[in-house]
Scaffold this active site. Structure first.
Site, short mmCIF file in Angstrom:
data_model
loop_
_atom_site.label_atom_id
_atom_site.label_comp_id
_atom_site.label_asym_id
_atom_site.label_seq_id
_atom_site.Cartn_x
_atom_site.Cartn_y
_atom_site.Cartn_z
N ARG A 130 -0.51 -36.33 -14.78
CA ARG A 130 -1.47 -36.26 -15.43
C ARG A 130 -1.20 -35.00 -16.64
NH1 ARG A 130 -6.72 -38.42 -11.95
NH2 ARG A 130 -5.67 -40.02 -13.29
N HIS B 280 -11.59 -9.48 8.64
CA HIS B 280 -10.63 -10.04 7.85
C HIS B 280 -10.76 -11.33 7.42
CE1 HIS B 280 -7.97 -7.95 10.69
NE2 HIS B 280 -6.33 -7.56 9.92
N GLY C 154 1.04 -1.16 -0.24
CA GLY C 154 0.25 0.07 0.14
C GLY C 154 0.84 0.97 0.14
N ARG D 76 -11.40 2.48 5.50
CA ARG D 76 -10.64 2.99 6.24
C ARG D 76 -11.10 4.53 6.34
NH1 ARG D 76 -4.61 2.33 9.13
NH2 ARG D 76 -4.31 1.54 6.49
N ASP E 187 -8.50 -2.23 0.09
CA ASP E 187 -9.61 -0.52 -0.31
C ASP E 187 -9.73 -0.40 -1.86
OD1 ASP E 187 -9.84 -1.58 2.09
OD2 ASP E 187 -8.13 0.18 3.66
N HIS F 192 -22.42 -26.64 -19.61
CA HIS F 192 -23.43 -25.40 -19.31
C HIS F 192 -23.66 -24.89 -18.07
CE1 HIS F 192 -24.75 -25.04 -23.60
NE2 HIS F 192 -24.61 -26.37 -23.31
N GLN G 181 -12.17 -10.53 4.49
CA GLN G 181 -12.09 -9.89 3.09
C GLN G 181 -10.88 -10.41 2.65
OE1 GLN G 181 -14.34 -5.82 4.49
NE2 GLN G 181 -13.87 -7.08 6.07
N ARG G 182 -9.87 -10.39 3.55
CA ARG G 182 -8.88 -10.01 2.42
C ARG G 182 -8.48 -11.96 2.82
NH1 ARG G 182 -5.16 -6.17 3.67
NH2 ARG G 182 -5.78 -4.64 5.46
N ASN H 140 -18.04 -11.57 -26.59
CA ASN H 140 -18.00 -11.12 -28.11
C ASN H 140 -18.36 -9.98 -28.88
OD1 ASN H 140 -20.22 -12.68 -27.92
ND2 ASN H 140 -19.94 -14.20 -30.16
#
Length: 765
Positions: free
Chosen positions: A571, A303, A123, A215, A171, A666, A305-306, A538
């Site tokens: 695989r 938290h 940040g 904040r 944020d 689908h 959200q994080r 498209n």
């Protein structure tokens, strides 16, 4: 991949000089989903360029303490990280880095490791610290030489710190960039909670107050309130006027009287009143208990959200940001100014680092001064517009309607796409706000021909904000030319003055033909506006169609699970996505899940290509690979379908690995729409309604389609649609996503032979 191979320079680069380039990467501050995608892209792009990446572990502690906290990175060090939240290289506070002595230690450790280029992820505090390091670098370097801790030769080789930043912040608070890394994923967490709470709130006719992060920035609160169909929102940039408690209670009462069973209130953690007093969830609860004789419930998401896996956007966009940051640092010179790699209008941009940080910090100053206008303006025009749209969408009070109000039909056409319901809801509410009579046409054009038309009022669409499917129904069938007369009569019988069509290519084609036939069928002389809704993504004049983001997220989550299923065996998976002849879903699904190979209709598939790819696959498994992921769009090749490809790979693999083909089918059209698709639906429909109103007021009967281009929503005449799209293949000319295919191989194929000079993604103003 061995360390020697990792450092080998591509043939087009001078190996002797470029091998000396070392690029550091660091994450600091609060974690955000998508940081791992940036780190992965920085590491692998650096290796592809012939540079050596280093990770500073545990945030700024890494440069300060050095030693094992500075790690030389190889290709495999960032494997299986793109789908993980948090940051794999760690983040932590470093009080020592705040002191000059700590910064001096960091300079020493940089130089001792030969690093003078840094990609820093975090940040505004993290970026400010990085810039301070850069500014102090020359004088601290001189002190270290004077102290005998560095030699003059070491100092001379690293006279300057070259710096690029990528903002990781849920944020979305950096001024100058449209979206910070982590914000989209945080919105996903919030909307998941809102959708879950809504069900229990409606069951008990109850009010819930949901506290979200933010904040100084109300982005999460505002967008989640719109996407969640909420009643009220509190954001730092626009404190409510005095007496908000009474206004809130009255709004909730009217909504309940109008048919709402639940009431949802969103409050950002930094919300205040106009005197600067915090507005808390508990304070709102007490105000409503006093005025409504009701005890609202509080949910603080914190938290959560994080946490969780990053969304599709927080994988592919951070990959582009990390790629670009590494590219810029590789080509940086001592004169290169520190920059932030951000997004603006759907393009990657260089932003002057400290100017962007300064503008971001000015918002807190505006809020402290009560300068709400400048605080909102700092967030951009989009933020301002969404505030106004929320007021309209959440208002339970419809304006008085004139007896001769215009009658506007809403219908779907084409294949089902998540987001049709939120778009229809927005059209009804925004139309009612303009004084129109809004009519729902059920079952697409066949429904219009059958007269299946009914008036839609505010309460009819109230629960549609987050629902998948299409309550009005949709059909791919459109009228044939011998049905045009009946279609004209149906329009006259419904007394339509205008039409909003929320759908895909079939709807576009129908309106295109109707406008060409207006002279023969006068009933077609009404304005019609098309809103792009298609998982194929498209449609002409639209970089994003409603529904495509939801499907991309579903594909990403599903392929993640497929990858996990291969953990116990060797695989290859061949995964087929929808999209018809449009490769958007396949390409972006490959980018978000770390696919090694992507096949698109736009490129075609040849047998010689399959032979080369099979050899590469075999070599990978012989080197110890457990999984090889191939993604193809459904019409990539008429003959080499998913099963044929799988058979070729397995036959040539000679039991070295097994192969499974998976057709996603689908299910890609189902599910509740993502936050992006919900808010995009609101923005596009608002533009459509504004254009319709303009045409009605002017008495014009031309038709338009709306779409987002370069981050801005435009309306274009449908008559020129054929200039934007191949009408036979249903493919827009020069699709914006195709150049990203090479980035798939930059970050997934250590042996890729690519000229990265042709992959410069930054678009300067």
């Amino acid at each position: 991949m061995t360390d020697t191979a990792a450092q080998s320079s591509p043939a087009h680069l001078p190996a002797d000089s470029q091998a000396k380039v070392k690029i550091g990467v660091l994450t600091s501050g609060g974690d955000a989903q998508g940081m791992n995608a940036i780190v992965r892209a920085v590491v692998r792009t650096s290796l592809q360029l012939g540079a050596q990446p280093y990770a500073f572990l545990e945030g700024w502690r890494g440069p300060v303490e050095g030693g094992d906290l500075i790690k030389k990175m190889a290709w495999d060090d960032v494997s299986s990280t793109i789908n993980k939240g948090g940051t794999a290289i760690g983040t932590a506070r470093s009080d020592e880095f705040r002191e000059r002595s700590g910064i001096k230690k960091a300079v020493k450790n940089f130089v001792l490791n030969g690093i003078d280029r840094l990609v820093v992820i975090g940040g505004d505090g993290t970026l400010t610290g990085a810039n301070e390091l850069r500014q102090l670098w020359p004088e601290l370097l001189a002190e270290l030489v004077d102290d005998g801790e560095l030699s003059p030769e070491q100092a001379a080789n690293h006279e300057t710190l070259m710096l690029a930043g990528v903002v990781g912040s849920i944020d979305n608070d950096l001024v100058g960039t449209d979206m910070t890394v982590g914000a989209d994923s945080a919105l996903h967490r919030i909307i998941e909670a809102i959708d879950a709470i809504q069900a229990t709130a409606a069951s008990h006719q109850r009010t819930f107050i949901i506290e979200v992060m933010g904040r100084h920035c109300g982005y999460l609160a505002l967008m989640s309130a719109i996407a969640g169909g909420c009643d009220y929102v509190f954001i730092p940039e626009l404190p409510p006027a005095n007496g908000w408690e009474d206004e809130l209670a009255e709004k909730l009462r009217i909504g309940r009287a109008g048919g709402r069973r639940d009431s949802l209130i969103i409050v950002a953690e930094g919300a205040t009143d106009r005197s600067g007093n915090p507005i808390t969830a508990q304070g709102i609860r007490e105000a409503l208990k006093e005025r409504m004789d009701e005890d609202p419930r509080i949910t603080s998401l914190g938290h959560v959200q994080r946490g969780g896996t990053p969304s599709a956007y927080d994988r592919w966009m951070p990959t582009l940001l990390g790629y670009t940051a590494a590219y810029e640092m590789f080509h940086a010179t001592p004169d290169t100014e520190p920059m932030i790699i951000g997004t603006r209008r759907n393009k990657l941009k260089r932003l002057p680092m400290m100017e962007a940080v300064s503008n971001t910090r000015a918002v807190a100053k505006y809020l402290a001064e009560g300068n709400w206008e400048d605080a909102i303006a700092s967030r951009g025009g989009h933020f301002h517009d969404m505030i106004a749209l929320f007021d309209t969408l959440s208002s339970p009070i419809a304006p008085e309607r004139a007896e001769d109000s215009k009658r506007i039909g809403i219908m779907h056409a084409g294949g089902l796409a998540p987001g049709m319901n939120p778009a229809a809801r927005a059209a009804v509410k925004l139309g009612i706000d303009r004084g129109y009579t809004m009519l729902g046409i059920e079952g697409g054009f066949p429904g219009l021909l059958a007269g299946n038309v009914r008036e839609l009022k505010w309460h009819d669409v109230e629960g549609w904000a987050g629902d998948g499917g299409a309550y009005l129904g949709t059909r791919r069938t459109i009228p044939t030319i011998d049905q045009y007369y009946a279609l004209g009569r149906a329009i006259e019988d419904a007394r339509l003055d205008g039409l909003i069509i929320i759908g895909g290519f079939k709807g576009y084609k129908m309106v295109y033909e109707m406008q060409r036939e207006q002279d023969r069928y006068p009933a077609f002389k009404i304005p019609m506006i098309l809103v792009p809704t298609s998982i194929d993504n498209n449609l002409p004049g639209a970089e994003y169609s409603i529904g495509a983001d939801t499907t991309l997220n579903w594909n990403t989550e599903t392929i993640d699970r497929i990858r996990q299923s291969a953990s116990a065996s060797r695989r290859c998976f061949v995964v087929e996505t929808m999209g018809r002849k449009c490769g958007y879903l396949a390409l972006m699904s490959g980018l978000t899940t770390g696919a090694e190979q992507v096949y698109l209709y736009e490129d075609g598939v040849t047998l010689s290509q399959l032979a080369r790819d099979t050899k590469k696959m075999i070599s990978s498994f012989e080197s110890g690979r457990q999984l090889y992921l191939v993604v193809r769009n459904e019409n990539a090749s008429e003959y080499y379908n998913a099963n044929v490809m799988g058979n070729i790979f397995e036959q040539e693999g000679n039991q070295l690995f097994d192969v499974r083909s998976v057709v996603l089918g689908h299910a890609q059209q189902g599910g509740n729409p993502s936050p992006f698709d919900r808010t995009l639906a609101v923005r596009l429909v608002d533009a459509a309604m504004s254009k319709l109103q303009e045409l009605l007021d002017a008495g014009r009967h031309v038709s338009y389609h709306v779409g987002m281009i370069d981050g801005e929503i435009e309306a274009r005449p449908i008559a020129h649609m054929n200039e934007l799209i191949d009408m036979d293949d249903r493919l827009p000319y020069d699709p914006w996503y195709l150049p990203l295919k090479d980035i798939v191989y930059v970050v997934s194929d250590s042996t890729a032979d690519l000229d990265l000079r042709q992959l410069h993604l930054v678009v300067d103003d």
